[in-house]
Scaffold this active site. Sequence first.
Site, PDB file in Angstrom:
ATOM      1  N   SER A  24       0.816  -1.213   0.000  1.00 33.77           N
ATOM      2  CA  SER A  24       0.000   0.000   0.000  1.00 33.77           C
ATOM      3  C   SER A  24       0.848   1.260   0.000  1.00 33.77           C
ATOM      4  O   SER A  24       0.584   2.201  -0.745  1.00 33.77           O
ATOM      5  CB  SER A  24      -0.937  -0.010   1.208  1.00 33.77           C
ATOM      6  OG  SER A  24      -1.832  -1.093   1.127  1.00 33.77           O
ATOM      7  N   ALA A  25       1.876   1.325   0.853  1.00 33.92           N
ATOM      8  CA  ALA A  25       2.751   2.496   0.897  1.00 33.92           C
ATOM      9  C   ALA A  25       3.874   2.406  -0.132  1.00 33.92           C
ATOM     10  O   ALA A  25       4.238   3.399  -0.756  1.00 33.92           O
ATOM     11  CB  ALA A  25       3.329   2.665   2.298  1.00 33.92           C
ATOM     12  N   GLU A  45       9.838  -6.882  -4.242  1.00 37.69           N
ATOM     13  CA  GLU A  45       8.603  -7.455  -3.716  1.00 37.69           C
ATOM     14  C   GLU A  45       8.778  -8.968  -3.584  1.00 37.69           C
ATOM     15  O   GLU A  45       9.128  -9.643  -4.547  1.00 37.69           O
ATOM     16  CB  GLU A  45       7.435  -7.131  -4.640  1.00 37.69           C
ATOM     17  CG  GLU A  45       6.145  -7.901  -4.386  1.00 37.69           C
ATOM     18  CD  GLU A  45       5.643  -7.771  -2.961  1.00 37.69           C
ATOM     19  OE1 GLU A  45       5.296  -8.812  -2.355  1.00 37.69           O
ATOM     20  OE2 GLU A  45       5.612  -6.636  -2.433  1.00 37.69           O
ATOM     21  N   ALA A  46       8.533  -9.486  -2.374  1.00 42.22           N
ATOM     22  CA  ALA A  46       8.699 -10.916  -2.132  1.00 42.22           C
ATOM     23  C   ALA A  46       7.686 -11.749  -2.895  1.00 42.22           C
ATOM     24  O   ALA A  46       7.951 -12.907  -3.227  1.00 42.22           O
ATOM     25  CB  ALA A  46       8.603 -11.206  -0.638  1.00 42.22           C
ATOM     26  N   HIS A 484      -6.048  -5.582  10.816  1.00 44.66           N
ATOM     27  CA  HIS A 484      -5.575  -4.201  10.893  1.00 44.66           C
ATOM     28  C   HIS A 484      -4.308  -4.086  11.742  1.00 44.66           C
ATOM     29  O   HIS A 484      -4.150  -3.157  12.525  1.00 44.66           O
ATOM     30  CB  HIS A 484      -6.674  -3.298  11.471  1.00 44.66           C
ATOM     31  CG  HIS A 484      -7.890  -3.219  10.620  1.00 44.66           C
ATOM     32  ND1 HIS A 484      -9.091  -2.702  11.079  1.00 44.66           N
ATOM     33  CD2 HIS A 484      -8.119  -3.580   9.326  1.00 44.66           C
ATOM     34  CE1 HIS A 484      -9.990  -2.764  10.110  1.00 44.66           C
ATOM     35  NE2 HIS A 484      -9.424  -3.290   9.044  1.00 44.66           N
TER      36      HIS A 484
END
Length: 549
Positions: A24-25, A45-46, A484
Amino acid sequence: MENGATLWRIGLDTFDYVIVGAGSAGSVLANRLTASGKHRVLVLEAGGSDTTPWIQIPIGYGKVFYDAKVNWKYVTEPDPNLDNRPIYWPRGKVLGGSSSINAMVYVRGHPNDYAEWNAVAPGWGWSDIEPLFRRMENWDGPASPERGVGGPLSVHDVSADVHPLTRIYLEAAAQAGIPTNPDYNGPEMEGAALYQITTKDGYRASAARSYLKPAQRRDNLAVRTKAHVTRILLDGHRAIGVEYKHKGQIKTVHARAEVILSGGAINSPHVLQLSGIGPGSILQTHGIDVKLDAPQVGRNLQDHLGSDNLYVSRKSSLNQELRPLLGKMKVALQYALSRKGPLSLSLNQGGGFVSLTNETACPDLQLYFSPVSYTRAPVGVRPLMSPDPFPGFLIGFNPCKPTSIGHLQLRSPNPFDAPELHPNYLSTEHDRAMMLAGTKLMRKIANTAAMQSVIEHELLPGADVDSDEAITAYTRKTSWTVFHQCSTCRMGNDPATSVVDPRLRVRGIDRLRVADASIFPSIPTGNTNAPAIMVGEKASDLILEDALG
């Protein structure tokens, strides 16, 4: 996937900025840091590509909920406060991160959330970050000066598309004293509402689709997937790059300017600890050389804990559309022809925010209404995530401001072993009282005339669960994460209670920042994806300011 031409033209595996995580970030950072053309950026990115249809079709998140190809599939340690149950924590391991597998509900949070942040991290108050929410939004609902239009992230008003039972929920909430709020992301947050979702033209609007994909046309951005970062490379107390595993080989890449961790609330502190940055005693236990004794790394873990009431309905719910083969064929055809219908929405169609006490300026509870019901399977059992065979729906909630604090830590020095996750749910009297109050409020809504017109009976918790003790026992037995997780690399001015400073710089390590949900000083009111994207926006501003100065 990689912008190979750029990488090979450079000739050296060196970039200005190395971003760990395309979530997201991280996706936001990749876009904003390359926009000027001045900076070369690599994203590691894994996970892999986000092209699977089950990611792009909004309701498809039920299919990727347990899919190891796009999901870290974390599991907590048994929680003594939840009858020693381990809790399953899905997290996105794919371009877009958790924005590619979440329920797409878009919630900015309450202004008081950011007053709390600003009190410990000046520059993060509502007046500082509200313009960032407007900058990132492309809101397709009624025009409002409170909402952004033309931003990268599409936010969809679902009011024309929801199931009829969701309308009955709004009527019932009003009868229970919770008026309908047409825009909980507008001037006021409280009230029952239809949930706004991050979709565009019937497809999921993940951070990858909204920010990363447009930026990948730029020659100064490279993206490597299936690149699992194992540690940060340090020269003394200065970050100079990262080590990662890619296609079976351990590789390194160097950063001229900065390394930015955007792996999320679990992976960012995990990478720090693997790199020797964390609680010294824990690192030493696992034979890791302590580069910086940073006790707060992995601490302050916060999450929302939820509970559902399940009702058998007198009227058809989405169960009758999504379970039978004929129903599946009908909704699939509807979606194929118009990009409309149940497949274009989240299962959480309704909900809202309620204040039950005057303890905080924020709402106490977040509500959820799903015009579908399904049974959650225990951890270790692969569920079908299929709707129940009877017409049913769910009314659920989570306390907005839990006070229970957990932590995570290394399980082993092996970077491919998941960390230990200790959520410590329901460890405070406040949280236990709010779960009890929430269940009672769900029943108050269910007992209104509007809802009784469609309820045949309450299946769960069930009529026999009627005392406070029985409700509390039910909560311990059945409550679940609302996904969350945050605050494990907490931001703040006080070195004793934070990992990063208000400019997101890791204390004690030069040229290293963290930008994701792990930096939240406290958990926001509502879903965390919009605030995580906002952190990417804010971080990009801070990084570009520092590059000039």
